[in-house]
Design a protein around this motif. Structure first.
Motif, PDB file in Angstrom:
ATOM      1  N   HIS A   1      50.417  75.402  49.442  1.00 22.01           N
ATOM      2  CA  HIS A   1      49.246  75.016  48.656  1.00 22.01           C
ATOM      3  C   HIS A   1      48.038  74.942  49.584  1.00 22.01           C
ATOM      4  O   HIS A   1      47.957  74.077  50.452  1.00 22.01           O
ATOM      5  CB  HIS A   1      49.505  73.683  47.961  1.00 22.01           C
TER       6      HIS A   1
ATOM      7  N   VAL B   1      47.045  78.451  40.384  1.00 19.46           N
ATOM      8  CA  VAL B   1      47.731  77.459  39.563  1.00 19.46           C
ATOM      9  C   VAL B   1      46.809  76.287  39.214  1.00 19.46           C
ATOM     10  O   VAL B   1      45.777  76.067  39.862  1.00 19.46           O
ATOM     11  CB  VAL B   1      48.993  76.922  40.273  1.00 19.46           C
TER      12      VAL B   1
ATOM     13  N   ARG C   1      49.422  83.102  43.849  1.00 21.25           N
ATOM     14  CA  ARG C   1      49.248  82.673  42.473  1.00 21.25           C
ATOM     15  C   ARG C   1      48.043  81.746  42.405  1.00 21.25           C
ATOM     16  O   ARG C   1      47.681  81.104  43.395  1.00 21.25           O
ATOM     17  CB  ARG C   1      50.487  81.924  41.967  1.00 21.25           C
TER      18      ARG C   1
ATOM     19  N   TRP D   1      56.182  77.627  48.253  1.00 22.72           N
ATOM     20  CA  TRP D   1      54.788  78.005  48.043  1.00 22.72           C
ATOM     21  C   TRP D   1      53.869  77.088  48.846  1.00 22.72           C
ATOM     22  O   TRP D   1      53.944  75.866  48.719  1.00 22.72           O
ATOM     23  CB  TRP D   1      54.416  77.930  46.567  1.00 22.72           C
TER      24      TRP D   1
ATOM     25  N   ARG E   1      55.655  73.555  48.829  1.00 27.45           N
ATOM     26  CA  ARG E   1      56.508  73.075  47.737  1.00 27.45           C
ATOM     27  C   ARG E   1      57.262  74.256  47.130  1.00 27.45           C
ATOM     28  O   ARG E   1      56.634  75.225  46.683  1.00 27.45           O
ATOM     29  CB  ARG E   1      55.661  72.382  46.666  1.00 27.45           C
ATOM     30  N   ASP E   2      58.573  74.163  47.165  1.00 28.20           N
ATOM     31  CA  ASP E   2      59.434  75.228  46.628  1.00 28.20           C
ATOM     32  C   ASP E   2      59.081  76.589  47.233  1.00 28.20           C
ATOM     33  O   ASP E   2      59.102  77.616  46.544  1.00 28.20           O
ATOM     34  CB  ASP E   2      59.325  75.297  45.100  1.00 28.20           C
TER      35      ASP E   2
ATOM     36  N   THR F   1      51.667  73.860  39.534  1.00 26.30           N
ATOM     37  CA  THR F   1      52.694  74.863  39.230  1.00 26.30           C
ATOM     38  C   THR F   1      52.301  75.825  38.113  1.00 26.30           C
ATOM     39  O   THR F   1      52.654  76.997  38.159  1.00 26.30           O
ATOM     40  CB  THR F   1      54.016  74.178  38.824  1.00 26.30           C
ATOM     41  N   THR F   2      51.578  75.358  37.122  1.00 23.62           N
ATOM     42  CA  THR F   2      51.243  76.194  35.969  1.00 23.62           C
ATOM     43  C   THR F   2      50.191  77.231  36.332  1.00 23.62           C
ATOM     44  O   THR F   2      49.085  76.877  36.768  1.00 23.62           O
ATOM     45  CB  THR F   2      50.715  75.334  34.806  1.00 23.62           C
ATOM     46  N   GLU F   3      50.516  78.512  36.159  1.00 29.03           N
ATOM     47  CA  GLU F   3      49.544  79.565  36.441  1.00 29.03           C
ATOM     48  C   GLU F   3      48.432  79.546  35.402  1.00 29.03           C
ATOM     49  O   GLU F   3      48.687  79.382  34.202  1.00 29.03           O
ATOM     50  CB  GLU F   3      50.225  80.929  36.469  1.00 29.03           C
TER      51      GLU F   3
ATOM     52  N   ASP G   1      48.720  69.947  38.212  1.00 25.35           N
ATOM     53  CA  ASP G   1      50.193  69.935  38.278  1.00 25.35           C
ATOM     54  C   ASP G   1      50.739  70.812  39.395  1.00 25.35           C
ATOM     55  O   ASP G   1      51.892  70.691  39.793  1.00 25.35           O
ATOM     56  CB  ASP G   1      50.803  70.299  36.930  1.00 25.35           C
TER      57      ASP G   1
END
Length: 336
Positions: free
Chosen positions: A212, A167, A165, A210, A207-208, A173-175, A171
């Motif tokens: 980074h 992102v 993804r 994923w 994180r979760d 997380t937001t794609e 943040d």
């Protein structure tokens, strides 16, 4: 910490990706050190899995022996770095060498300049597919298809069982929309167990589920990815974000330039400004004014380097990767 499952799975992902490989018949030039994850997985485990003959080279900087091995041993698979493809391109008398046995090449660890790719493919008749990965991902995450659409200048699409993804780098997380720069995050069976005895660093990186990467990338409408730079290498000059990889790619297109490495240096007015370090090709000659004009034709004005430094060589890692951090450290020490 990379588990046996991580390494095994990644080698199988590479094997699945490179359809058309003749099991038990290929000759692979293992010229990358096995202590590095690229060398371990792609130059040792993968050829062992596929029953390929491995031609071992202890010194990846020994270009004469590398050229000799390719020709003498009829190497058909050549995983390498952009610096090695470029060195072979520049090797004296290379046009007279028979390198036609090379069929497929896998480039990683650093951006592959388009001119370097095209020249090597012309010399050998081989196909180079550029990929991307990290030590933390065993290492392969994405590759251009060998038998599908290959988009030069991109790092391709994810290998099997891998999700990626792009992102928001703030943040995390937001794609972001297609065509927008963001941080590349990924998950898959090749992602590391974690950092040894460093739970806080592991939690920050994964994180979760994923991972980074810290790399800024852009995805096109087909899902092909292009790395635009490292978050930590980002130059902020006068409020503008500048990615040094973009400048290096442009400079690599100049016929007189062999290697280029760009960094941000402190500037009282702009915060940072752009400086490029260059190694010229043998016999090459170019002025700072000519280079600036060359860049202005291909880059926004605020991205054009303000300072230049010509060197006989640039600092590199054992994997022939240009080391921006050393150049930054040298600049800081010089101005301390």
């Amino acid at each position: 910490e990379l588990t046996q499952r991580n390494i095994s799975y990644n080698a199988q992902q590479v094997m699945t990706w490179f359809r058309g490989i003749r099991e038990g018949e290929e000759v692979l030039l293992s010229c990358l050190p096995f202590f590095h994850i690229f060398g371990l997985t792609v130059c040792m485990v993968w050829p062992a899995l596929g029953g390929a003959c491995m031609v071992l080279m202890p010194n990846p900087g020994d270009i004469p022996t590398m050229v000799k091995n390719i020709s003498k041993e009829k190497v058909s698979l050549f995983p390498a770095l952009p610096a090695l493809f470029n060195a072979i391109n520049q090797f004296p008398g290379i046009e007279k060498r028979d390198l036609s046995s090379v069929r497929y090449c896998f480039s990683g660890s650093a951006p592959l300049p388009e001119e370097v790719q095209r020249k090597f493919e012309t010399l050998t008749g081989a196909i180079i597919v550029e990929g991307f990965g990290l030590t933390e991902t065993s290492p392969v995450l994405t590759v251009n298809p060998l038998n599908g659409v290959r988009k030069i200048g991109t790092i391709g699409i994810p290998v099997p069982e891998t999700d990626v993804r792009i992102v928001d780098p703030v943040d995390g997380t937001t794609e972001v929309p297609v065509g927008t720069e963001g941080e590349l995050v990924a998950r898959g069976p090749q992602v590391m167990k974690g950092y040894l005895n460093r739970p806080e660093e592991t939690a920050d990186m994964v994180r979760d589920g994923w991972l980074h990467t810290g790399d800024l990338a852009v995805a096109d409408e087909d899902g092909y990815l292009r790395i635009v730079g490292r978050m930590k290498d980002l130059i902020i000059a006068g409020g503008y974000n500048i990615f040094p990889d973009e400048i290096d790619r442009v400079l690599a297109e100049h016929p007189a330039v062999l290697e280029a490495c760009t960094i941000g240096i402190p500037d009282e007015k702009r915060g940072e400004t752009v400086k490029s370090f260059l190694v010229l090709d043998k016999g090459g000659s170019v002025s700072e004014v000519e280079l600036a004009e060359f860049c202005r034709e291909r880059l926004a004005a605020y991205k054009v380097p303000k300072f230049w430094e010509f060197r006989d060589e640039l600092p590199k890692s054992a994997m022939m990767k240009l080391l921006r951090r050393e150049l930054r450290a040298q600049e800081i020490a010089k101005n301390a």
